[in-house]
Scaffold this motif. Structure first.
Motif, PDB file in Angstrom:
ATOM      1  N   ARG A 111       0.821  -1.209   0.000  1.00  0.00           N
ATOM      2  CA  ARG A 111       0.000   0.000   0.000  1.00  0.00           C
ATOM      3  C   ARG A 111       0.857   1.262   0.000  1.00  0.00           C
ATOM      4  N   LEU A 112       2.169   1.103   0.135  1.00  0.00           N
ATOM      5  CA  LEU A 112       3.149   2.199   0.100  1.00  0.00           C
ATOM      6  C   LEU A 112       2.809   3.305   1.109  1.00  0.00           C
ATOM      7  N   PRO A 113       2.760   2.966   2.390  1.00  0.00           N
ATOM      8  CA  PRO A 113       2.471   4.000   3.397  1.00  0.00           C
ATOM      9  C   PRO A 113       3.600   5.018   3.454  1.00  0.00           C
ATOM     10  N   GLY A 114       3.256   6.216   3.876  1.00  0.00           N
ATOM     11  CA  GLY A 114       4.275   7.248   4.055  1.00  0.00           C
ATOM     12  C   GLY A 114       4.584   8.056   2.812  1.00  0.00           C
ATOM     13  N   VAL A 115       3.925   7.782   1.700  1.00  0.00           N
ATOM     14  CA  VAL A 115       4.125   8.586   0.491  1.00  0.00           C
ATOM     15  C   VAL A 115       2.788   9.181   0.086  1.00  0.00           C
ATOM     16  N   SER A 116       2.826  10.248  -0.705  1.00  0.00           N
ATOM     17  CA  SER A 116       1.605  10.914  -1.140  1.00  0.00           C
ATOM     18  C   SER A 116       0.888  10.063  -2.175  1.00  0.00           C
ATOM     19  N   PRO A 117      -0.415  10.276  -2.357  1.00  0.00           N
ATOM     20  CA  PRO A 117      -1.135   9.527  -3.396  1.00  0.00           C
ATOM     21  C   PRO A 117      -0.512   9.692  -4.781  1.00  0.00           C
ATOM     22  N   GLU A 119       2.694  10.275  -5.533  1.00  0.00           N
ATOM     23  CA  GLU A 119       3.924   9.491  -5.625  1.00  0.00           C
ATOM     24  C   GLU A 119       3.606   8.002  -5.651  1.00  0.00           C
ATOM     25  N   ARG A 120       2.571   7.623  -4.922  1.00  0.00           N
ATOM     26  CA  ARG A 120       2.157   6.219  -4.909  1.00  0.00           C
ATOM     27  C   ARG A 120       1.794   5.765  -6.324  1.00  0.00           C
ATOM     28  N   ALA A 121       1.055   6.603  -7.024  1.00  0.00           N
ATOM     29  CA  ALA A 121       0.677   6.280  -8.401  1.00  0.00           C
ATOM     30  C   ALA A 121       1.908   6.195  -9.292  1.00  0.00           C
ATOM     31  N   ALA A 122       2.837   7.139  -9.111  1.00  0.00           N
ATOM     32  CA  ALA A 122       4.048   7.166  -9.939  1.00  0.00           C
ATOM     33  C   ALA A 122       4.908   5.934  -9.708  1.00  0.00           C
ATOM     34  N   LEU A 123       4.994   5.467  -8.469  1.00  0.00           N
ATOM     35  CA  LEU A 123       5.802   4.293  -8.161  1.00  0.00           C
ATOM     36  C   LEU A 123       5.213   3.040  -8.806  1.00  0.00           C
ATOM     37  N   TYR A 124       3.894   2.922  -8.782  1.00  0.00           N
ATOM     38  CA  TYR A 124       3.261   1.768  -9.423  1.00  0.00           C
ATOM     39  C   TYR A 124       3.427   1.812 -10.944  1.00  0.00           C
ATOM     40  N   VAL A 125       3.308   2.998 -11.507  1.00  0.00           N
ATOM     41  CA  VAL A 125       3.462   3.122 -12.959  1.00  0.00           C
ATOM     42  C   VAL A 125       4.879   2.756 -13.379  1.00  0.00           C
ATOM     43  N   THR A 126       5.880   3.260 -12.647  1.00  0.00           N
ATOM     44  CA  THR A 126       7.259   2.952 -13.019  1.00  0.00           C
ATOM     45  C   THR A 126       7.563   1.467 -12.839  1.00  0.00           C
ATOM     46  N   ASN A 205       9.687  -6.557  -4.229  1.00  0.00           N
ATOM     47  CA  ASN A 205      10.903  -7.120  -4.810  1.00  0.00           C
ATOM     48  C   ASN A 205      11.625  -6.094  -5.684  1.00  0.00           C
ATOM     49  N   LEU A 206      11.315  -4.819  -5.456  1.00  0.00           N
ATOM     50  CA  LEU A 206      11.952  -3.732  -6.191  1.00  0.00           C
ATOM     51  C   LEU A 206      12.636  -2.791  -5.220  1.00  0.00           C
ATOM     52  N   ILE A 207      13.783  -2.248  -5.635  1.00  0.00           N
ATOM     53  CA  ILE A 207      14.440  -1.174  -4.877  1.00  0.00           C
ATOM     54  C   ILE A 207      14.246   0.111  -5.668  1.00  0.00           C
ATOM     55  N   PHE A 208      13.566   1.080  -5.035  1.00  0.00           N
ATOM     56  CA  PHE A 208      13.302   2.360  -5.685  1.00  0.00           C
ATOM     57  C   PHE A 208      14.374   3.388  -5.296  1.00  0.00           C
ATOM     58  N   HIS A 209      14.551   4.375  -6.148  1.00  0.00           N
ATOM     59  CA  HIS A 209      15.453   5.492  -5.870  1.00  0.00           C
ATOM     60  C   HIS A 209      15.040   6.150  -4.553  1.00  0.00           C
ATOM     61  N   PRO A 210      15.993   6.656  -3.765  1.00  0.00           N
ATOM     62  CA  PRO A 210      15.647   7.244  -2.457  1.00  0.00           C
ATOM     63  C   PRO A 210      14.653   8.392  -2.526  1.00  0.00           C
ATOM     64  N   THR A 211      14.637   9.150  -3.620  1.00  0.00           N
ATOM     65  CA  THR A 211      13.747  10.316  -3.692  1.00  0.00           C
ATOM     66  C   THR A 211      12.915  10.352  -4.967  1.00  0.00           C
ATOM     67  N   GLU A 212      13.250   9.559  -5.966  1.00  0.00           N
ATOM     68  CA  GLU A 212      12.559   9.606  -7.250  1.00  0.00           C
ATOM     69  C   GLU A 212      11.724   8.347  -7.467  1.00  0.00           C
TER      70      GLU A 212
END
Length: 754
Positions: A111-117, A119-126, A205-212
């Protein structure tokens, strides 16, 4: 999101290896120097090795993981840089490989807690974009065209996971059989496309960039192969279809209602755009069902490793409860109509509300109650010789708050919960798996029976003073009926007396086995007495029930009794209580003088069923422990379950449990539909059968555990004490057998007249 401190843990005992040998090996390869200090902690993404113990066929091929990561890294695809592959078993005891650590964000919760909606959408898209990029790679250019078998991927997957599941199954699960059969008979017609398939592509199972919103590394290539790419896409979409409340992993859960999470259609559009696909994906439903099947197979495998004692997951014991719900969810998806839940396939059906509450209780038990057992046990061990042992541990109080906030409160009471007796029977079975669970939901005896009495027969004043605080969980109560100086199996023998003196009743006598009286929150007792002022000669018309505050003058808690040497402090103990010239207002009488047996019969009907279904749940846990022990111990060259006598015990236990469950459900159904009088014989039958069954199952479980079975290392001894006591509590077996015989003769004579 998890940082390094959260992602690493001390190395678990069965995963430890010789660190000095590893250091020596790495030093020879120039990765460390002899002067370096090598610190080892458990982590999933730097050193990958085979886990200890026997493995399922084809599992944990670290050489394949190393091979595919090396090829992908050389092509610029985001994976950790593979450093070295070691096949020398003597270094750490098994084959392994090392990769560079990638610094970034790992989200353990989908559910990616701690990020804005946004950014949450952007992380799923990427994440989907990276998946599409992987599926677009040229296998020949990567020299991975022979990495897997390519075509006919679905057939191989269904066959593989059916074999994996069958090899690790601890019991027969009909929805899994049905799902496997459906998959076998519904393979997609066209499976010519072959790409690299990850096999476990999830956000965690993914490592995301610390800020992007950028993926730096795709991890965990254990299940990778070549085959149909839609299988990966379907697997990634599974959380959108996840059964509500099911959390076998901290990472897995339903995404419904989470702001910012793209819809299934949105994610499919992103994937199709990245891959240049213009047509629909009609085969996706098959791969969604296959993904559920694979997840269920993985859960079963983890649970099997738990039974063998070499599971990697700390919560591996929970996985066995998740196989059936996952299979049911897949069947619901492919049938395009709600599939009956497992309990609906039985003869006795819960209401929709009952089904929903049962699932909530199961989830609450799994998430909160069962994990608290050790802390509760530690509390009673710590305070075994202290008066604090009678207190309720704070963790139980905290769980009671959670349960009430969740609406899981007073479930036993139809007027409050809107549940039928049949509905609650299933719930009582679930809470029977833990000795303190009923209290968490304010469904513990004897308070349940006392609350029923006050609800049915109490005056408005009595309800306000005693019932309402009990319903809120602000106080506890006890029930005083059995006496030490007479044979209480014949309740008319009781000698505790009640007589009226002006505006008070005066009580004198002794009671014992007053359960719960030791708890400091126990404020009132319902006391059954012989009324000396009534003139009736009817044996069952001379007894009365009266409310007695435990702080009244003349009430004395004499001693706690023990059950097989245990004081049962977790239930507030079982006390002997003396009443000497105890005076209570006349208004404390329940229903009226001489109405005691009438009240008792109403009190004990449903309450006996609750005890019986808890006994069924207790027996289920005992059988589970028996099977785990039988699968993990060897004698005379064989696993215990391979000895015919133990195998027969397991079979007999299953037969007895199912018989007792059906008998109890039948009694509950009769109570709901025809009332207490019509259910009297059935309640008496199950009261005998369930207690006998629980004792027998526990006896087998103890025998398989040997000396450990009667020790405090396992809960079996405490469970047996409860089950054996049940054959005496609420009437001994012999009294119920006489009741059954009398009612059966009456029924037979009625038939003969007809």
């Amino acid at each position: 999101m998890a940082d390094m401190e959260e992602l690493t843990t001390p190395v678990r005992q069965h995963h430890r290896f010789n660190v000095d040998r590893l250091k020596k090996y790495l030093s020879a390869k120039s990765y460390v120097s002899n002067n370096d200090t090598l610190s080892v902690r458990q982590y999933s993404y730097v050193l990958r090795k085979k886990p200890p113990g026997a493995l399922l066929p084809g599992a944990h091929k670290v050489d394949r993981e190393y091979c595919v990561q090396k090829a992908l890294y050389s092509a610029g695809f985001p994976v950790p840089k593979p450093l070295i592959h070691c096949t020398e078993v003597n270094v750490i005891g098994t084959e392994f490989y090392l990769m560079e650590h990638v610094e970034g964000r790992v989200f353990r919760d989908l559910r990616l807690p701690g990020v804005s909606p946004a950014e949450r959408a952007a992380l799923y898209v990427t994440a989907v974009e990276v998946l599409a990029k992987m599926h677009s790679l040229d296998l020949a250019a990567l020299k991975l065209d022979s990495y897997g078998k390519g075509a006919h991927y679905s057939r191989r997957q269904v066959s593989t996971w059916t074999k994996q599941y069958t090899a690790s199954a601890h019991r027969d699960i009909q929805p899994m059989n049905e799902l496997s059969n459906w998959l076998m008979n519904n393979f997609p017609a066209n499976e010519e496309e072959v790409t690299l398939v990850h096999g476990d592509f999830r956000v965690d199972n993914l490592i995301f960039h610390p800020t992007e919103a950028r993926v730096l590394a795709v991890l965990d290539w254990e299940l990778s192969t070549t085959g149909q790419p839609l299988a990966d896409l379907a697997y990634f979409l599974i959380p959108h279809y996840w059964p509500s409340g099911l959390t076998i992993l901290s990472t897995m859960g339903s995404l419904k209602g989470i702001q910012g999470i793209p819809t299934v259609d949105d994610l499919i559009c992103v994937y199709k755009r990245c891959r240049g696909i213009t047509s629909a994906l009609p085969q996706l439903k098959f791969y969604l069902a296959l993904s559920f099947f694979k997840m269920a197979g993985i859960a079963q495998g983890v649970y099997a490793r738990h039974l063998l004692g070499n599971a990697s997951a700390a919560n591996a014991a929970e996985f066995g409860h998740c196989v059936e719900p996952l299979a049911v969810s897949a069947l619901q998806l492919i049938q395009s109509r709600p599939l009956k839940a497992p309990q609906e396939a039985r003869l006795f059906l819960q209401t929709p509300n009952g089904q929903a509450v049962l699932q909530q209780v199961k989830d609450f038990m799994r998430q909160f109650v069962l994990p608290a057992q050790k802390e509760v046990s530690d509390y009673y061990v710590k305070h075994a010789q202290s008066p604090l042992r009678w207190n309720t541990p704070q963790i139980i109080e905290d769980l009671k708050v959670k349960a009430r906030e969740a609406g899981l409160w007073n479930l036993f009471l139809p007027a409050a919960s809107k549940l039928t007796q049949l509905d609650y029977a299933f719930i009582a079975e679930e809470t029977g798996r833990c000795l303190f669970a009923p209290e968490v939901f304010n469904c513990q005896a004897p308070d349940t029976g006392n609350m029923e009495v006050l609800r049915m027969f109490g005056t408005e004043e009595q309800k306000k003073k005693w019932l309402e605080p009990l319903l809120r969980g602000e106080m506890r109560s006890c029930f005083c009926m059995t006496e030490p100086d007479v044979a209480s199996s014949d309740a008319t023998n009781m000698e505790c007396s009640l007589y009226q003196e002006e505006d008070n009743f005066v009580i004198n006598g002794k009671k014992w086995w007053s359960s719960g009286a030791g708890n400091p929150q126990c404020k009132v007792a319902i006391v059954m007495c012989t009324s000396t002022t009534t003139s009736t000669t009817i044996r069952h018309g001379r007894h009365s029930m009266v409310l007695v505050p435990l702080d009244a003058a003349g009430v004395k808690l004499v001693r706690p009794l023990t059950v097989f040497g245990q004081d049962d402090a977790i239930h507030g103990g079982h006390f002997e209580i003396h009443f000497k010239n105890v005076r209570v207002p006349v208004s404390n009488i329940i229903l009226g003088e001489g109405r005691g047996f009438e009240i008792a019969q109403a009190r004990l009907g449903a309450g006996r069923l609750h005890h019986c279904m808890r006994a069924v749940g207790l027996a289920e846990l005992a059988l589970e422990l028996l099977c785990q022990r039988a699968a993990s111990r060897r004698t005379f060259g064989k696993k215990l379950y391979q000895h015919e006598v133990v195998a027969h015990w397991i079979a007999e236990c299953r037969l007895m449990i199912e018989q007792s469950r059906l008998l109890t459900l039948c009694a509950a159904h009769t109570l709901d539909t025809l009332g207490g009088r019509a259910a009297r014989k059935q309640i008496a039958m199950v009261k005998v059968a369930a207690a006998r069954m629980a004792c027998k199952v526990l006896d087998c479980a103890i025998q398989v555990h040997g000396g450990a079975g009667v020790s405090e290392d396992f809960p079996l001894a405490h469970m047996y004490a409860y089950a054996r006591t049940l054959r005496i509590a609420d009437g001994p077996d012999e009294v119920h057998l006489s009741t059954i015989a009398g009612l059966e003769l009456k029924d037979q004579m009625t038939k003969a007249k007809l």
